[in-house]
Scaffold this active site. Structure first.
Site, mmCIF file in Angstrom:
data_model
loop_
_atom_site.group_PDB
_atom_site.id
_atom_site.type_symbol
_atom_site.label_atom_id
_atom_site.label_comp_id
_atom_site.label_asym_id
_atom_site.label_seq_id
_atom_site.Cartn_x
_atom_site.Cartn_y
_atom_site.Cartn_z
ATOM 1 N N GLY A 14 -82.143 16.116 -43.832
ATOM 2 C CA GLY A 14 -81.914 16.088 -45.530
ATOM 3 C C GLY A 14 -83.475 16.589 -45.525
ATOM 4 O O GLY A 14 -84.130 17.113 -46.520
ATOM 5 N N LYS A 17 -84.454 21.015 -42.260
ATOM 6 C CA LYS A 17 -83.499 21.835 -41.147
ATOM 7 C C LYS A 17 -82.429 22.868 -40.898
ATOM 8 O O LYS A 17 -83.020 23.795 -40.386
ATOM 9 C CB LYS A 17 -83.017 20.706 -39.984
ATOM 10 C CG LYS A 17 -84.599 19.621 -40.026
ATOM 11 C CD LYS A 17 -82.929 18.562 -38.139
ATOM 12 C CE LYS A 17 -81.975 17.992 -39.198
ATOM 13 N NZ LYS A 17 -82.118 17.449 -40.014
ATOM 14 N N VAL A 19 -81.461 24.886 -44.162
ATOM 15 C CA VAL A 19 -82.369 25.799 -44.619
ATOM 16 C C VAL A 19 -83.347 26.779 -44.361
ATOM 17 O O VAL A 19 -83.252 27.784 -43.433
ATOM 18 C CB VAL A 19 -82.488 25.351 -46.018
ATOM 19 C CG1 VAL A 19 -83.438 25.970 -46.616
ATOM 20 C CG2 VAL A 19 -81.804 24.651 -46.701
ATOM 21 N N LYS A 39 -75.358 23.880 -32.736
ATOM 22 C CA LYS A 39 -75.448 22.509 -33.611
ATOM 23 C C LYS A 39 -75.126 21.142 -32.951
ATOM 24 O O LYS A 39 -73.571 21.220 -32.709
ATOM 25 C CB LYS A 39 -75.188 22.160 -34.872
ATOM 26 C CG LYS A 39 -74.852 20.777 -35.657
ATOM 27 C CD LYS A 39 -76.464 20.789 -37.245
ATOM 28 C CE LYS A 39 -76.858 19.032 -37.821
ATOM 29 N NZ LYS A 39 -77.768 19.019 -37.921
ATOM 30 N N THR A 43 -72.498 15.772 -38.951
ATOM 31 C CA THR A 43 -71.624 14.445 -39.848
ATOM 32 C C THR A 43 -71.633 14.647 -40.882
ATOM 33 O O THR A 43 -72.293 15.431 -41.301
ATOM 34 C CB THR A 43 -72.349 13.016 -39.475
ATOM 35 O OG1 THR A 43 -73.997 13.236 -39.363
ATOM 36 C CG2 THR A 43 -72.744 12.568 -37.166
ATOM 37 N N GLU A 118 -80.114 23.624 -34.352
ATOM 38 C CA GLU A 118 -80.454 22.604 -34.949
ATOM 39 C C GLU A 118 -81.056 21.531 -34.477
ATOM 40 O O GLU A 118 -79.373 20.688 -34.565
ATOM 41 C CB GLU A 118 -79.869 22.546 -36.580
ATOM 42 C CG GLU A 118 -80.338 21.621 -37.216
ATOM 43 C CD GLU A 118 -79.700 21.804 -38.945
ATOM 44 O OE1 GLU A 118 -78.983 22.505 -38.569
ATOM 45 O OE2 GLU A 118 -79.425 20.559 -39.087
ATOM 46 N N GLY A 119 -81.459 20.591 -34.419
ATOM 47 C CA GLY A 119 -80.905 19.107 -34.878
ATOM 48 C C GLY A 119 -80.561 18.235 -35.518
ATOM 49 O O GLY A 119 -79.872 19.263 -36.067
#
Ligand SMILES: Nc1ncnc2c1ncn2[C@@H]1O[C@H](COP(=O)(O)OP(=O)(O)OP(=O)(O)O)[C@@H](O)[C@H]1O
Ligand SMILES: [Mg+2]
Length: 230
Positions: A14, A17, A19, A39, A43, A118-119
């Site tokens: 949150g 990342k 955005v 990605k 989840t 993205e992590g």
């Protein structure tokens, strides 16, 4: 062979990342780059965030891809990927996760595309029992950005993330504070300056985006010096 690209991590889940990844992809695309997003696993699809699409849908919108192409592994529970896999009865496999990322990397390189990865959560989150996000980022070895919150608590989280990334030999190009308020307080201004000084890192900011449309994402991304980071 590696493509042009960036790995977007964050201080936490949150932290912004998705955005940040989306505004970069949208701005790159508007500048004429052929972009791809990856990605490793998404989840929390059972618990949507109000007003924002799921990660793979947001990245797909920004990159002009199909959501399923962005994230090959998708789970409902809002838990770490290693637990999501276990709960689904099929633990995530280290070799499969690495292979998925390497395929995304190789096909982008071959096609001359720019790749944004993205992590998931923060750097030490387990993707599988024996693979953290950091392990995957090291394997991919793209220049890294850290999405971080602008307010109270960000100095510690951001410096820990920075030190962990650098300790693993990764090249952190910048920290991006998001969402940066319209009227920053003395705390937020100070955090930006303190992070830059103690972390010896470039610190940029990403303003609040009212709604996740392509035009708003593009306009926000155009204010970031992404060309310099790749
Ligand atoms: N620049 C911004 N403008 C508007 N909202 C923002 C911005 N940055 C972060 N947010 C808010 O923070 C939320 C979390 O951001 P985001 O989904 O990008 O985090 P994340 O790090 O990708 O999380 P996850 O670990 O789930 O992947 C967003 O849904 C949005 O509400
Ligand atoms: Mg995300």
């Amino acid at each position: 062979m590696r493509p042009r690209g960036l790995f977007v991590t964050g201080t936490d889940t949150g932290a912004g990342k998705s955005v940040l990844s989306a505004v970069l992809l949208a701005a790159m695309r508007a500048a004429g780059e052929d972009v791809r997003a990856h990605k490793p696993a998404v989840t929390g699809l059972d618990e949507p965030i109000e007003g924002w699409p799921a990660d793979h849908e947001l990245l797909a919108l920004a990159a002009g891809m199909q959501p399923e192409e962005v994230a090959p592994l998708r789970y409902g529970p809002a838990v770490s990927p290693h637990l999501a896999g276990a709960l689904a009865g099929q633990p995530l496999d280290r070799e499969q996760l690495l292979a998925n990322a390497r395929i995304a990397l190789a096909s982008a390189a071959e096609a001359g595309q720019t790749l944004v990865v993205e992590g998931v959560g923060g750097l030490l989150v387990p993707l599988a029992e024996d693979l953290t996000v950091l392990d995957l980022a090291r394997d991919i070895d793209l220049p890294m950005l850290i999405a971080a919150r602008p307010g109270l608590g960000t100095i510690n989280h951001t410096l820990l993330t920075l030190h962990t990334a650098r300790g693993a030999g990764l090249d952190v190009r910048a920290v991006v504070l998001t969402p940066w308020p319209e009227h920053p307080s003395v705390l937020e201004h100070s955090n930006r300056e303190t992070l830059s000084r103690l972390g010896e890192v470039e610190v940029e900011v990403l303003a609040e985006i009212a709604a996740p449309g392509l035009n708003a994402l593009t306009a926000a991304g155009e204010r970031l010096p992404w060309k310099r980071w790749m």
